[in-house]
Design a protein around this motif. Sequence first.
Motif, short mmCIF file in Angstrom:
data_model
loop_
_atom_site.label_atom_id
_atom_site.label_comp_id
_atom_site.label_asym_id
_atom_site.label_seq_id
_atom_site.Cartn_x
_atom_site.Cartn_y
_atom_site.Cartn_z
N UNK A 1 0.84 -1.20 0.00
CA UNK A 1 0.00 0.00 0.00
C UNK A 1 0.87 1.25 0.00
N UNK A 2 1.90 1.26 0.87
CA UNK A 2 2.81 2.39 0.92
C UNK A 2 3.59 2.57 -0.36
N UNK A 3 4.03 1.47 -0.95
CA UNK A 3 4.77 1.54 -2.21
C UNK A 3 3.91 2.17 -3.29
N UNK A 4 2.67 1.72 -3.39
CA UNK A 4 1.77 2.27 -4.41
C UNK A 4 1.46 3.74 -4.15
N UNK A 5 1.29 4.09 -2.88
CA UNK A 5 0.93 5.45 -2.51
C UNK A 5 2.06 6.44 -2.73
N UNK A 6 3.27 6.04 -2.39
CA UNK A 6 4.39 6.99 -2.39
C UNK A 6 5.34 6.83 -3.57
N UNK A 7 5.38 5.66 -4.20
CA UNK A 7 6.24 5.46 -5.36
C UNK A 7 5.43 5.47 -6.65
N UNK A 8 4.32 4.74 -6.63
CA UNK A 8 3.45 4.71 -7.80
C UNK A 8 3.90 3.74 -8.88
N UNK A 9 4.94 2.99 -8.62
CA UNK A 9 5.42 1.95 -9.53
C UNK A 9 5.68 0.68 -8.73
N UNK A 10 5.40 -0.44 -9.35
CA UNK A 10 5.64 -1.72 -8.69
C UNK A 10 7.13 -2.05 -8.76
N UNK A 11 7.74 -2.48 -7.67
CA UNK A 11 9.17 -2.82 -7.70
C UNK A 11 9.44 -4.00 -8.61
N UNK A 12 10.67 -4.04 -9.12
CA UNK A 12 11.15 -5.23 -9.83
C UNK A 12 12.16 -5.99 -8.98
N UNK B 1 4.64 -10.17 -8.59
CA UNK B 1 3.51 -10.07 -9.52
C UNK B 1 3.79 -9.08 -10.65
N UNK B 2 4.96 -8.48 -10.68
CA UNK B 2 5.30 -7.51 -11.72
C UNK B 2 5.37 -8.19 -13.08
N UNK B 3 4.89 -7.51 -14.11
CA UNK B 3 4.95 -8.06 -15.47
C UNK B 3 6.39 -8.13 -15.97
N UNK B 4 7.26 -7.26 -15.45
CA UNK B 4 8.68 -7.35 -15.77
C UNK B 4 9.33 -8.47 -14.96
N UNK B 5 10.45 -8.96 -15.43
CA UNK B 5 11.21 -9.96 -14.67
C UNK B 5 11.59 -9.35 -13.32
N UNK B 6 11.31 -10.09 -12.26
CA UNK B 6 11.52 -9.54 -10.91
C UNK B 6 12.45 -10.44 -10.10
N UNK B 7 12.92 -9.87 -9.00
CA UNK B 7 13.86 -10.59 -8.13
C UNK B 7 13.44 -10.38 -6.69
N UNK B 8 13.24 -11.49 -5.98
CA UNK B 8 12.85 -11.45 -4.57
C UNK B 8 14.00 -12.01 -3.74
N UNK B 9 14.45 -11.24 -2.76
CA UNK B 9 15.64 -11.60 -2.00
C UNK B 9 15.35 -11.56 -0.51
#
Length: 342
Positions: free
Chosen positions: A252-263, A281-289
């Motif tokens: 929620x905070x990411x969407x509110x303050x950044x407005x882009x989904x992280x990759x 869930x990003x359409x771009x290739x993503x990395x979870x660490x």
Amino acid sequence: MKKYLVLYLSIISFVGCGENTKTENPVGTVTEMSTDPLPSWNEGVTRDAIIAYVKDVTTEGSENFIPMSERIATFDNDGTLWSEKPAYFQLFFAMDRIKALAPEHPEWKTTQPYQSVLENDMATLMTYGEHGLIEIVMATHAGNSVEEFEKIVKDWLATAKHPRFNRSYTDLVFQPMLELLDYLRDNGFKTYIVSGGGIEFMRPWVEQVYGIPKDQVIGSSIKTEFDIVDGKPELKRLPALDFIDDKAGKPVGINKFIGRKPVFASGNSDGDLQMLQWTDSNAYASFQLYLHHTDADREWAYDRESSIGRLDKGLDEANEKGWTVINMKEDWKVVYPLELNN
């Protein structure tokens, strides 16, 4: 992660070893690539996967190329960029503030949870749970202006020492993660902190320590109000919660303050799980660490049963989905920058 290990090996065979390779930089790729961008990381699948991912998504012509505007990387703070044991560092700050303010509140000597703070009774304090900790934060983080609070934080960090290491709290940041932040930024990523910690507690020092500007920090906050004091405008901090940036609050905070989904997203606990799920869930290739604390000698070892930084559901999901998990003991040559001088 397996995909990016294969990519890494192919990149190494193409680039060669023992040299620096210069490349064109019209789209935000690094202009000079060091053969060792993560020197405090041990060779292995974790480091290889990170490097392979970054090369893949920043190489023009790659099917997974990500435009610079979409290269958003989010990092939890407590337990991810610096330690969080034996308690969150902000809690130590709040406890010291209780002691400093105690002469103004004689009732605290016999009122919980303040009494346990004044008596250094951490065991009793923790029994009051989240409600008690919030009460302490409200009592110590409000009633002053934004500027006054920033000075209080800076003054505390300049003198406070960690109970185990007897070092400044900002000495206990993770050297490998500092290198990772630099590596991502060198490759066109914009790095953000997304933490359950207080935003006004982090802003005074993160730029100097992490190289992350204060306007790229998302955290929990208390309410503020505009006021005119002695003819000057001020923002007053109020004893009321505004936003909790933890668990489901992080996307929620990411969407509110950044407005882009992280990759790219990194955390260390179940409190970060929703942020990693959102990134996945990003359409771009993503990395979870995920950072798994496994080094009791140099830092701490904890996961599923820990009351602070519990990694239980997140560890299971990471294993199920093939997310990358740092094994601190095996993957890091050093933990803290201070070890570089030893």
